[in-house]
Motif scaffolding. Structure first.
Motif, PDB file in Angstrom:
ATOM      1  N   ILE A  65       0.855  -1.189   0.000  1.00 31.53           N
ATOM      2  CA  ILE A  65       0.000   0.000   0.000  1.00 31.53           C
ATOM      3  C   ILE A  65       0.891   1.239   0.000  1.00 31.53           C
ATOM      4  CG2 ILE A  65      -1.779   1.288   1.268  1.00 31.53           C
ATOM      5  CD1 ILE A  65      -2.702  -1.335   2.481  1.00 31.53           C
ATOM      6  N   LEU A  66       0.427   2.282  -0.650  1.00 32.08           N
ATOM      7  CA  LEU A  66       1.183   3.539  -0.726  1.00 32.08           C
ATOM      8  C   LEU A  66       0.299   4.698  -0.307  1.00 32.08           C
ATOM      9  CD1 LEU A  66       3.576   4.654  -3.547  1.00 32.08           C
ATOM     10  CD2 LEU A  66       1.681   6.149  -2.933  1.00 32.08           C
ATOM     11  N   LEU A 214       8.728  -0.523  -8.107  1.00 35.53           N
ATOM     12  CA  LEU A 214       8.378   0.893  -8.037  1.00 35.53           C
ATOM     13  C   LEU A 214       9.562   1.736  -8.488  1.00 35.53           C
ATOM     14  CD1 LEU A 214       6.896   0.922  -4.408  1.00 35.53           C
ATOM     15  CD2 LEU A 214       5.608   0.649  -6.525  1.00 35.53           C
ATOM     16  N   PHE A 215       9.264   2.899  -9.049  1.00 26.23           N
ATOM     17  CA  PHE A 215      10.319   3.860  -9.391  1.00 26.23           C
ATOM     18  C   PHE A 215       9.987   5.197  -8.743  1.00 26.23           C
ATOM     19  CE2 PHE A 215      12.024   7.257 -12.148  1.00 26.23           C
ATOM     20  CZ  PHE A 215      13.383   6.978 -11.992  1.00 26.23           C
ATOM     21  N   PHE A 216      10.968   5.752  -8.020  1.00 25.17           N
ATOM     22  CA  PHE A 216      10.841   7.049  -7.347  1.00 25.17           C
ATOM     23  C   PHE A 216      11.869   7.983  -7.971  1.00 25.17           C
ATOM     24  CE2 PHE A 216      12.508   9.471  -3.497  1.00 25.17           C
ATOM     25  CZ  PHE A 216      11.531  10.459  -3.561  1.00 25.17           C
ATOM     26  N   SER A 217      11.400   9.035  -8.619  1.00 22.40           N
ATOM     27  CA  SER A 217      12.292   9.870  -9.438  1.00 22.40           C
ATOM     28  C   SER A 217      13.165  10.813  -8.637  1.00 22.40           C
ATOM     29  CB  SER A 217      11.468  10.695 -10.440  1.00 22.40           C
ATOM     30  OG  SER A 217      10.779  11.750  -9.776  1.00 22.40           O
ATOM     31  N   PRO A 235      10.293  -3.356 -16.494  1.00 21.24           N
ATOM     32  CA  PRO A 235       9.258  -2.321 -16.333  1.00 21.24           C
ATOM     33  C   PRO A 235       8.866  -2.150 -14.870  1.00 21.24           C
ATOM     34  CG  PRO A 235       8.257  -4.365 -17.076  1.00 21.24           C
ATOM     35  CD  PRO A 235       9.746  -4.613 -17.051  1.00 21.24           C
ATOM     36  N   PHE A 236       8.205  -1.018 -14.584  1.00 18.61           N
ATOM     37  CA  PHE A 236       7.768  -0.701 -13.227  1.00 18.61           C
ATOM     38  C   PHE A 236       6.242  -0.707 -13.152  1.00 18.61           C
ATOM     39  CE2 PHE A 236      11.979   1.160 -13.595  1.00 18.61           C
ATOM     40  CZ  PHE A 236      12.584   0.757 -12.410  1.00 18.61           C
ATOM     41  N   ASP A 237       5.728  -1.292 -12.080  1.00 15.44           N
ATOM     42  CA  ASP A 237       4.274  -1.320 -11.895  1.00 15.44           C
ATOM     43  C   ASP A 237       3.732   0.074 -11.598  1.00 15.44           C
ATOM     44  OD1 ASP A 237       3.707  -4.367 -11.823  1.00 15.44           O
ATOM     45  OD2 ASP A 237       5.381  -4.102 -10.442  1.00 15.44           O
ATOM     46  N   VAL A 238       4.459   0.832 -10.782  1.00 12.86           N
ATOM     47  CA  VAL A 238       4.036   2.177 -10.393  1.00 12.86           C
ATOM     48  C   VAL A 238       5.261   3.087 -10.395  1.00 12.86           C
ATOM     49  CG1 VAL A 238       3.026   3.625  -8.577  1.00 12.86           C
ATOM     50  CG2 VAL A 238       2.133   1.314  -8.966  1.00 12.86           C
ATOM     51  N   THR A 239       5.099   4.286 -10.930  1.00 13.41           N
ATOM     52  CA  THR A 239       6.172   5.280 -10.856  1.00 13.41           C
ATOM     53  C   THR A 239       5.696   6.482 -10.042  1.00 13.41           C
ATOM     54  OG1 THR A 239       5.545   6.549 -12.844  1.00 13.41           O
ATOM     55  CG2 THR A 239       6.981   4.627 -13.157  1.00 13.41           C
ATOM     56  N   LEU A 240       6.610   7.020  -9.265  1.00 11.13           N
ATOM     57  CA  LEU A 240       6.398   8.260  -8.519  1.00 11.13           C
ATOM     58  C   LEU A 240       7.316   9.297  -9.172  1.00 11.13           C
ATOM     59  CD1 LEU A 240       6.732   6.543  -5.060  1.00 11.13           C
ATOM     60  CD2 LEU A 240       4.609   7.513  -5.926  1.00 11.13           C
ATOM     61  N   LEU A 316      -1.254  -1.122  -4.057  1.00 11.04           N
ATOM     62  CA  LEU A 316      -0.355  -1.186  -5.201  1.00 11.04           C
ATOM     63  C   LEU A 316      -0.521  -2.458  -6.027  1.00 11.04           C
ATOM     64  CD1 LEU A 316       2.891   0.217  -3.549  1.00 11.04           C
ATOM     65  CD2 LEU A 316       1.352   1.395  -5.121  1.00 11.04           C
ATOM     66  N   HIS A 317      -0.996  -3.529  -5.428  1.00 14.81           N
ATOM     67  CA  HIS A 317      -1.177  -4.756  -6.185  1.00 14.81           C
ATOM     68  C   HIS A 317      -2.412  -4.683  -7.083  1.00 14.81           C
ATOM     69  CE1 HIS A 317      -3.620  -5.108  -2.621  1.00 14.81           C
ATOM     70  NE2 HIS A 317      -4.225  -6.185  -3.070  1.00 14.81           N
ATOM     71  N   LYS A 318      -3.327  -3.752  -6.766  1.00 20.90           N
ATOM     72  CA  LYS A 318      -4.526  -3.584  -7.591  1.00 20.90           C
ATOM     73  C   LYS A 318      -5.041  -2.163  -7.399  1.00 20.90           C
ATOM     74  CE  LYS A 318      -8.394  -5.673  -6.572  1.00 20.90           C
ATOM     75  NZ  LYS A 318      -9.417  -6.726  -6.339  1.00 20.90           N
ATOM     76  N   PRO A 319      -4.407  -1.181  -8.058  1.00 22.45           N
ATOM     77  CA  PRO A 319      -4.823   0.217  -7.879  1.00 22.45           C
ATOM     78  C   PRO A 319      -6.292   0.399  -8.230  1.00 22.45           C
ATOM     79  CG  PRO A 319      -2.735   0.102  -9.038  1.00 22.45           C
ATOM     80  CD  PRO A 319      -3.252  -1.310  -8.953  1.00 22.45           C
ATOM     81  N   ASP A 320      -6.995   1.136  -7.366  1.00 20.65           N
ATOM     82  CA  ASP A 320      -8.426   1.382  -7.544  1.00 20.65           C
ATOM     83  C   ASP A 320      -8.607   2.507  -8.553  1.00 20.65           C
ATOM     84  OD1 ASP A 320     -11.209   1.848  -5.243  1.00 20.65           O
ATOM     85  OD2 ASP A 320     -11.072   2.164  -7.402  1.00 20.65           O
ATOM     86  N   ALA A 321      -8.965   2.155  -9.767  1.00 18.80           N
ATOM     87  CA  ALA A 321      -9.049   3.145 -10.838  1.00 18.80           C
ATOM     88  C   ALA A 321     -10.077   4.228 -10.549  1.00 18.80           C
ATOM     89  CB  ALA A 321      -9.379   2.457 -12.157  1.00 18.80           C
TER      90      ALA A 321
END
Length: 346
Positions: A65-66, A214-217, A235-240, A316-321
């Motif tokens: 979770i994020l 995850l990627f944190f810029s 590839p990254f599942d989620v990027t910040l 994060l495993h299933k982002p709520d669109a």
């Protein structure tokens, strides 16, 4: 650990691989002139920003979770442990608390409420990313501080035990509690005073667990390094990705929103969460402009854009669109427009 990539010049200061190293200082007269002459009443929101009060279990659950807390401060729940990026809980992003950029919104989580942390991940030493007060307050609750080279010296000087700090060069990695953290390149600069410019390294971060990547810029201008990161670690599942505090005059060190989206595509990201916006007045643009421009770019490239309010949980495993794609700032823009229309009528 992989081989070193970052470099220093003859003055032993870190440099960007692209050669963009003046950090906009050559344009300082133009920048100062814009600050003095630009009048923009929407640089700060006229209304209270929405915040979801966070109530966390003392021990993190297994589900990833994020939570976006403020600016670039993000709390992550990974493998049953809590992680925190760039903690800035002070009211101002400044060396002093009586002056400097003041936070627009309430914090969804107070510093005293932060649970025990597996690690604090720092991107660089600027005041809107490295807050001495927050670091010291979190010391007793933090197992490790993972930082770019040189940033460890700040922490040691402040009293953080050296054995709790892991300092990495670009492309070096470390693993803790099932998470592998790799310091990756960024195009930025560093310094907390007049004489220490680029004495410490800046970095973005790739974070990998068995469940996701995850990627944190951190902070960065747009550069070819993002594509290299995507090729090597994506590839990254989620990027910040930083999306805010930009201007054409310093585009080498802070991306424009359209470039932020390009960086997301370059690192081969799926879902994108814009950070570095809606907390502090650090540029001349409207406070909501970064989100507006990024939304338009994301639509054009069909990128799933997650825009949670501060404190909202993102599984994060299933982002709520539905919840995380709600464009919360638009109703506030409408309120501002309505008041302006009423004032014009009067």
């Amino acid at each position: 650990m992989t081989s070193y990539l970052s470099a220093t010049n003859e003055n032993q200061r870190y440099i960007n691989s692209s050669g963009a190293n003046d950090a906009g200082f050559a344009k300082l007269p133009q920048i100062l002139w814009q600050y003095l002459t630009t009048t923009n009443k929407e640089r700060s929101p006229a209304f209270t920003l929405p915040v979801a009060k966070m109530q966390l279990p003392a021990v993190a659950t297994a589900d990833p979770i994020l939570y976006k807390i403020s600016h670039s401060t993000v709390l992550m729940q990974l493998n049953g442990h809590y992680w925190l990026t760039d903690p800035v809980f002070s009211e101002r992003a400044s060396p002093v608390q009586w002056a400097g950029p003041k936070r627009f919104h309430q914090l969804p989580l107070q510093l005293s409420e932060v649970p025990a942390l597996a690690g604090v991940i720092l991107s660089h030493d600027h005041y809107d990313h490295l807050d001495k007060h927050s670091v010291l307050a979190l010391n007793e609750r933090t197992e490790r501080f993972i930082v770019p080279l040189g940033v460890d010296q700040h922490l040691i000087r402040w009293g953080i035990p050296k054995q709790k700090i892991i300092a990495l060069d670009w492309w070096q990695d470390t693993s803790l509690h099932g998470a592998t953290l790799t310091a990756t390149p960024a195009q930025h600069f560093s310094g907390r005073g007049l004489s220490d410019k680029n004495k410490t390294l800046w970095a973005s971060w790739a974070i990998k667990t068995d469940q996701l990547k995850l990627f944190f810029s951190g902070d960065s201008g747009y550069f070819s390094g993002f594509k290299t990161i995507g090729e090597r670690l994506g590839p990254f599942d989620v990027t910040l990705i930083e999306t805010g505090a930009y201007n054409e005059l310093w585009a080498d060190i802070h991306m424009l929103p359209e470039q932020s989206l390009r960086a997301h595509l370059d690192v081969r990201g799926k879902h994108m969460i814009p950070i570095h916006n809606s907390s502090f007045d650090l540029a001349m643009h409207n406070w909501h402009e970064p989100l507006e421009r990024l939304e338009a770019a994301a639509k054009a490239y069909q990128v799933p854009l997650l825009t949670p309010i501060f404190g909202q949980a993102i599984p994060l495993h299933k982002p709520d669109a539905t919840a995380t794609q709600k464009r919360w700032w638009k109703s506030m823009m409408a309120e501002t427009t309505h008041i302006e229309e009423v004032l014009r009528l009067e």
